[in-house]
Design a protein around this motif. Structure first.
Motif, PDB file in Angstrom:
ATOM      1  N   PRO A 274       0.829  -1.207   0.000  1.00 26.60           N
ATOM      2  CA  PRO A 274       0.000   0.000   0.000  1.00 26.60           C
ATOM      3  C   PRO A 274       0.864   1.258   0.000  1.00 26.60           C
ATOM      4  CG  PRO A 274       0.004  -1.015   2.169  1.00 26.60           C
ATOM      5  CD  PRO A 274       0.718  -1.966   1.262  1.00 26.60           C
ATOM      6  N   GLU A 275       0.314   2.346  -0.539  1.00 28.35           N
ATOM      7  CA  GLU A 275       1.032   3.615  -0.582  1.00 28.35           C
ATOM      8  C   GLU A 275       0.134   4.727  -0.066  1.00 28.35           C
ATOM      9  OE1 GLU A 275       3.271   4.639  -4.044  1.00 28.35           O
ATOM     10  OE2 GLU A 275       3.356   2.567  -4.769  1.00 28.35           O
TER      11      GLU A 275
ATOM     12  N   GLY B 203      -9.577   7.421 -16.560  1.00 27.37           N
ATOM     13  CA  GLY B 203      -9.159   8.174 -17.730  1.00 27.37           C
ATOM     14  C   GLY B 203      -7.656   8.319 -17.867  1.00 27.37           C
ATOM     15  N   LEU B 204      -6.884   7.491 -17.162  1.00 28.46           N
ATOM     16  CA  LEU B 204      -5.422   7.572 -17.257  1.00 28.46           C
ATOM     17  C   LEU B 204      -4.978   7.169 -18.653  1.00 28.46           C
ATOM     18  CD1 LEU B 204      -4.491   6.037 -13.786  1.00 28.46           C
ATOM     19  CD2 LEU B 204      -4.477   8.441 -14.445  1.00 28.46           C
ATOM     20  N   PRO B 205      -4.023   7.867 -19.226  1.00 25.39           N
ATOM     21  CA  PRO B 205      -3.616   7.615 -20.616  1.00 25.39           C
ATOM     22  C   PRO B 205      -3.187   6.164 -20.846  1.00 25.39           C
ATOM     23  CG  PRO B 205      -2.637   9.646 -19.803  1.00 25.39           C
ATOM     24  CD  PRO B 205      -3.279   8.983 -18.621  1.00 25.39           C
ATOM     25  N   GLY B 206      -3.683   5.604 -21.953  1.00 24.95           N
ATOM     26  CA  GLY B 206      -3.282   4.258 -22.351  1.00 24.95           C
ATOM     27  C   GLY B 206      -3.924   3.147 -21.562  1.00 24.95           C
ATOM     28  N   MET B 207      -4.873   3.466 -20.704  1.00 28.72           N
ATOM     29  CA  MET B 207      -5.483   2.426 -19.877  1.00 28.72           C
ATOM     30  C   MET B 207      -6.957   2.265 -20.228  1.00 28.72           C
ATOM     31  SD  MET B 207      -3.717   2.671 -16.156  1.00 28.72           S
ATOM     32  CE  MET B 207      -1.943   2.405 -16.043  1.00 28.72           C
ATOM     33  N   ARG B 208      -7.291   1.074 -20.672  1.00 27.43           N
ATOM     34  CA  ARG B 208      -8.684   0.760 -20.976  1.00 27.43           C
ATOM     35  C   ARG B 208      -8.991  -0.635 -20.470  1.00 27.43           C
ATOM     36  NH1 ARG B 208      -8.913  -2.269 -25.831  1.00 27.43           N
ATOM     37  NH2 ARG B 208      -6.914  -2.409 -26.912  1.00 27.43           N
ATOM     38  N   GLN B 209     -10.242  -0.949 -20.432  1.00 34.94           N
ATOM     39  CA  GLN B 209     -10.658  -2.254 -19.925  1.00 34.94           C
ATOM     40  C   GLN B 209     -10.369  -3.341 -20.944  1.00 34.94           C
ATOM     41  OE1 GLN B 209     -14.778  -1.370 -18.997  1.00 34.94           O
ATOM     42  NE2 GLN B 209     -14.318  -1.172 -16.821  1.00 34.94           N
ATOM     43  N   GLU B 210      -9.634  -4.360 -20.524  1.00 36.05           N
ATOM     44  CA  GLU B 210      -9.328  -5.520 -21.346  1.00 36.05           C
ATOM     45  C   GLU B 210      -9.421  -6.758 -20.474  1.00 36.05           C
ATOM     46  OE1 GLU B 210      -5.846  -5.207 -23.963  1.00 36.05           O
ATOM     47  OE2 GLU B 210      -5.656  -3.126 -23.328  1.00 36.05           O
ATOM     48  N   GLU B 211      -9.751  -7.876 -21.095  1.00 42.87           N
ATOM     49  CA  GLU B 211      -9.939  -9.117 -20.355  1.00 42.87           C
ATOM     50  C   GLU B 211      -8.717  -9.495 -19.522  1.00 42.87           C
ATOM     51  OE1 GLU B 211     -12.586 -10.943 -20.060  1.00 42.87           O
ATOM     52  OE2 GLU B 211     -13.920 -10.336 -21.677  1.00 42.87           O
TER      53      GLU B 211
ATOM     54  N   HIS C   3       1.446   8.901 -10.195  1.00 49.76           N
ATOM     55  CA  HIS C   3       1.584   7.867  -9.175  1.00 49.76           C
ATOM     56  C   HIS C   3       0.502   6.799  -9.338  1.00 49.76           C
ATOM     57  CE1 HIS C   3       4.640  10.141  -7.061  1.00 49.76           C
ATOM     58  NE2 HIS C   3       3.852  11.211  -7.059  1.00 49.76           N
ATOM     59  N   LEU C   4      -0.717   7.240  -9.610  1.00 51.72           N
ATOM     60  CA  LEU C   4      -1.806   6.282  -9.814  1.00 51.72           C
ATOM     61  C   LEU C   4      -1.550   5.414 -11.036  1.00 51.72           C
ATOM     62  CD1 LEU C   4      -4.877   8.575  -9.024  1.00 51.72           C
ATOM     63  CD2 LEU C   4      -3.796   6.897  -7.529  1.00 51.72           C
ATOM     64  N   LYS C   5      -1.024   6.013 -12.086  1.00 53.05           N
ATOM     65  CA  LYS C   5      -0.723   5.237 -13.292  1.00 53.05           C
ATOM     66  C   LYS C   5       0.365   4.208 -13.019  1.00 53.05           C
ATOM     67  CE  LYS C   5       0.298   5.564 -18.210  1.00 53.05           C
ATOM     68  NZ  LYS C   5       0.513   6.457 -19.362  1.00 53.05           N
ATOM     69  N   ARG C   6       1.385   4.612 -12.258  1.00 49.51           N
ATOM     70  CA  ARG C   6       2.465   3.676 -11.927  1.00 49.51           C
ATOM     71  C   ARG C   6       1.929   2.472 -11.149  1.00 49.51           C
ATOM     72  NH1 ARG C   6       4.571   3.603  -7.143  1.00 49.51           N
ATOM     73  NH2 ARG C   6       4.027   5.797  -6.704  1.00 49.51           N
ATOM     74  N   ILE C   7       1.090   2.736 -10.157  1.00 48.98           N
ATOM     75  CA  ILE C   7       0.521   1.648  -9.358  1.00 48.98           C
ATOM     76  C   ILE C   7      -0.382   0.772 -10.220  1.00 48.98           C
ATOM     77  CG2 ILE C   7      -1.024   1.139  -7.423  1.00 48.98           C
ATOM     78  CD1 ILE C   7       0.013   3.801  -6.156  1.00 48.98           C
ATOM     79  N   ALA C   8      -1.188   1.418 -11.070  1.00 50.04           N
ATOM     80  CA  ALA C   8      -2.094   0.659 -11.938  1.00 50.04           C
ATOM     81  C   ALA C   8      -1.324  -0.212 -12.918  1.00 50.04           C
ATOM     82  CB  ALA C   8      -3.004   1.621 -12.693  1.00 50.04           C
TER      83      ALA C   8
END
Length: 488
Positions: A236-237, A295-303, A340-345
Motif C-alpha cells: 500500500p502507498e 481516464g489515465l492515458p493508455g489504460m482501458r478495460q481488457e480481459e 503515481h496512480l498510473k504507476r501503481i495501476a
C-alpha cells in the motif's frame, strides 16, 4: 461594486426538469437516500419496493436521529446546505441536493416524514406536477390520504427516524404501465439490482448497519476478496496531497482456476468481471466509483486485466480537488497524483496479465520430468506444437500391444495432436472464464482414483516398485494437486 441588479430567479418548472435529468440510475438514486440514513446514524435501514401498477411505490425507512420541522424543511429545500456547510465526520453528503435530485429522477411525488427525539412526526411533500403547474416551489404540509396511509404503515414500528417515500414512479404512469406479470417482474428485478448495488457501495458499513431490501439483509460484496489465500497484495502507498493523505492499495485477485464457480460468479460483482476491473474510490468508507481506470492515458478495460482492482481512500476534504460530482458517482484525479496512480495501476495490470496468460504452468511443463504431463508443448520449427507425451506411463502402457493395434492407436494420437482446438483454447485462456476446463480438480472421485490406479499399474508393469509408482504419481499433473492413495 455596482448596486443596480435584477433578481434572475430560475423558473421552477425548468429547474425541476433539470434536477430530474442528472442521469441517476435507480440504484444510484436509492444509494443517495441510504447516504442520508447513514449520516443520521441509523442502525437499521429498510428499502421497500411495493408493486401496485401505476400506484407502485418505493420507500427508504431508517431509525436514525430524525429531524425537527426546521431541519426537515431545510432537507427538502434544494441546495439549502452548500459546499461550505459544516458537516460531521459521518455525513456522506456534499452539495445538499442528493435527496431531491435522486428522488426527482425517479418519481413525481416525494414525501418525507421524520421524527426527532422528543418530537412528533413531521411530514413534507414535493409534488412536481403542482410545482410545474403553479411555477412555485410549494412544499406541501403533510400528504394526500393514500400517501398518509402508506406513511402510517411504514412508521408503525418506528419510535423515531425518517421515512422517504416515492410515489408516481417514472415509467409506471397510467399510459406507460402495462399491469401484467412482465412489468411486475421488471419492477422486482429492479429491487434485486438495487440490493446488489447497495451491497457493493455500503459494504464497509454493513457490520454496524442492518441494511435490508424487501426485508432481506443486504450481503456485503468485497471487490478485493481480502479473505482468499491466493490473493496478491501490492504494497500500500500513502500519497500526500493538499495537506492530506490519499491511501492506495492494489490487489491482484486469484485466477478462475483457483476459485469455485460460486466464488467466481460472486467476485464478478453486479457488473461482471470486465467492468469491475480498475480503481475503486472510497469517500468516508462509502464507495463512490466502481471499477474505472480514471481516464489515465493508455489504460482501458481488457480481459487480461480482469484481476486488477485498486482501492483509493479519498478524504472528504479533497472533494473539490477530485471533482466529486452531485451523484457521487464520478471523480477526476488531481493532476499531481495521476503519474503515481498510473504507476501503481501499471504494476497491478502487469501482474494480472501474467496470472491470466501464464498461470505458471507452461514453464513447468517444459522443464518438468518426462513422465509428469500427458501433454508436451514444443517449438520444433518456431511454431508451437502440442504433442501427447509418448513417455507418459499410461500412454506407454496403451501402446504395448500388437503391431496392428499399435498402428491404429498412434494414428489416433496424431489425429488428436493435429486437431487441438486452438481458437477455443485461446478464447478461454485470454478470458480466464469460470467454466474453463480444470483437470479433475477438488477431492478425487472414484473415476479419478481409477485413473491413478491405472497409472500405478502401468508403472509397476514397466518395472517400478509400488512405492516408486506412488511417489511418481505424487509428482504428476493433475494428481499433484489432489489427495488420494498416492499421498499416503
Amino acid at each position: 461594486m455596482p448596486d443596480r441588479f435584477d433578481i434572475a430567479a430560475p423558473d421552477p418548472a425548468g429547474m425541476v426538469a433539470s434536477l430530474s435529468s442528472l442521469g441517476y440510475s435507480l440504484e444510484a438514486a436509492v444509494a443517495d437516500l441510504v447516504d442520508n440514513s447513514v449520516s443520521a446514524k441509523a442502525t437499521k435501514i429498510d428499502v421497500a419496493f411495493t408493486w401496485d401498477g401505476e400506484g407502485s411505490w418505493v420507500a427508504v425507512t431508517d431509525n436514525g436521529t430524525g429531524m425537527s420541522l426546521p431541519e426537515l424543511i431545510t432537507a427538502m429545500t434544494p441546495a439549502a446546505r452548500g459546499l461550505g456547510a459544516e458537516r460531521t465526520a459521518e455525513d456522506l453528503g456534499r452539495f445538499g441536493l442528493g435527496l431531491k435530485t435522486a428522488s426527482f429522477s425517479q418519481a413525481r411525488q416525494l414525501s418525507v416524514s421524520s421524527r426527532a427525539a422528543g418530537e412528533e412526526w413531521h411530514t413534507r411533500t414535493w409534488d412536481l406536477d403542482l410545482v410545474e403547474a403553479t411555477r412555485q416551489w410549494r412544499l406541501l404540509h403533510d400528504a394526500d390520504a393514500e400517501t398518509t396511509r402508506i406513511l402510517d404503515l411504514l412508521r408503525r414500528d418506528l419510535d423515531g427516524g425518517t421515512v422517504v417515500l416515492w410515489r408516481r414512479l417514472n415509467g409506471y404512469g397510467a399510459e406507460e404501465t402495462d399491469a401484467d406479470q412482465t412489468t411486475q417482474q421488471q419492477f422486482y428485478d429492479d429491487a434485486n439490482r438495487v440490493e446488489r448495488h447497495l451491497g457493493m457501495v455500503f459494504a464497509r458499513f454493513l457490520k454496524d448497519v442492518d441494511l435490508r431490501v424487501q426485508g432481506q439483509p443486504v450481503p456485503a460484496w468485497d471487490p478485493f476478496m481480502t479473505g482468499h489465500p491466493s490473493l496478491q497484495r501490492l504494497p500500500p502507498e500513502d500519497l500526500a496531497f493538499g495537506g492530506s493523505s490519499v491511501r492506495v492499495e492494489a490487489y491482484v485477485l486469484p485466477s478462475a482456476q483457483k476459485l469455485s464457480k460460486d466464488d467466481y460468479n460472486a467476485a464478478g460483482g453486479p457488473r461482471g468481471w470486465l467492468r469491475q476491473q480498475g480503481f475503486y474510490v472510497y469517500r468516508r468508507r462509502r464507495l463512490i466509483l466502481v471499477g474505472d481506470w480514471l481516464g489515465l492515458p493508455g489504460m482501458r478495460q481488457e480481459e487480461k486485466f480482469n484481476l486488477a482492482r485498486i482501492a483509493i481512500e479519498v478524504p472528504a476534504e479533497l472533494d473539490a480537488e477530485w471533482s466529486v460530482d452531485v451523484r457521487k458517482s464520478k471523480v477526476v484525479p488531481p493532476v499531481g497524483l495521476r503519474r503515481h496512480l498510473k504507476r501503481i495501476a501499471q504494476r497491478a495490470r502487469e501482474q494480472s496479465a501474467d496470472v491470466i496468460r501464464h498461470r505458471g504452468q507452461i514453464a513447468a511443463r517444459r522443464h518438468g520430468s518426462v513422465f509428469v504431463y500427458p501433454w508436451r508443448v514444443d517449438r520444433p520449427d518456431g511454431r508451437i506444437k502440442c504433442r501427447i507425451n509418448r513417455d507418459h506411463p499410461l500412454v506407454m502402457e496403451v501402446l504395448r500391444t500388437d503391431a496392428e493395434r499399435r498402428k491404429v492407436l498412434k494414428a489416433l494420437l496424431t489425429l488428436l495432436e493435429e486437431t487441438v482446438p486452438v481458437e477455443a483454447l485461446r478464447v478461454m485462456h485470454e478470458a480466464d472464464a469460470a467454466d474453463d476446463p480444470i483437470p479433475f480438480g477438488g477431492d478425487p472421485s472414484q473415476h479419478e482414483e481409477a485413473v491413478a490406479r491405472a497409472v500405478q499399474a502401468a508403472l509397476i508393469n514397466q518395472g517400478r516398485s509400488p512405492a516408486e509408482a506412488k511417489a511418481m504419481i505424487r509428482d504428476m499433473d493433475p494428481f499433484s494437486r489432489l489427495r488420494g492413495f498416492w499421498s499416503e
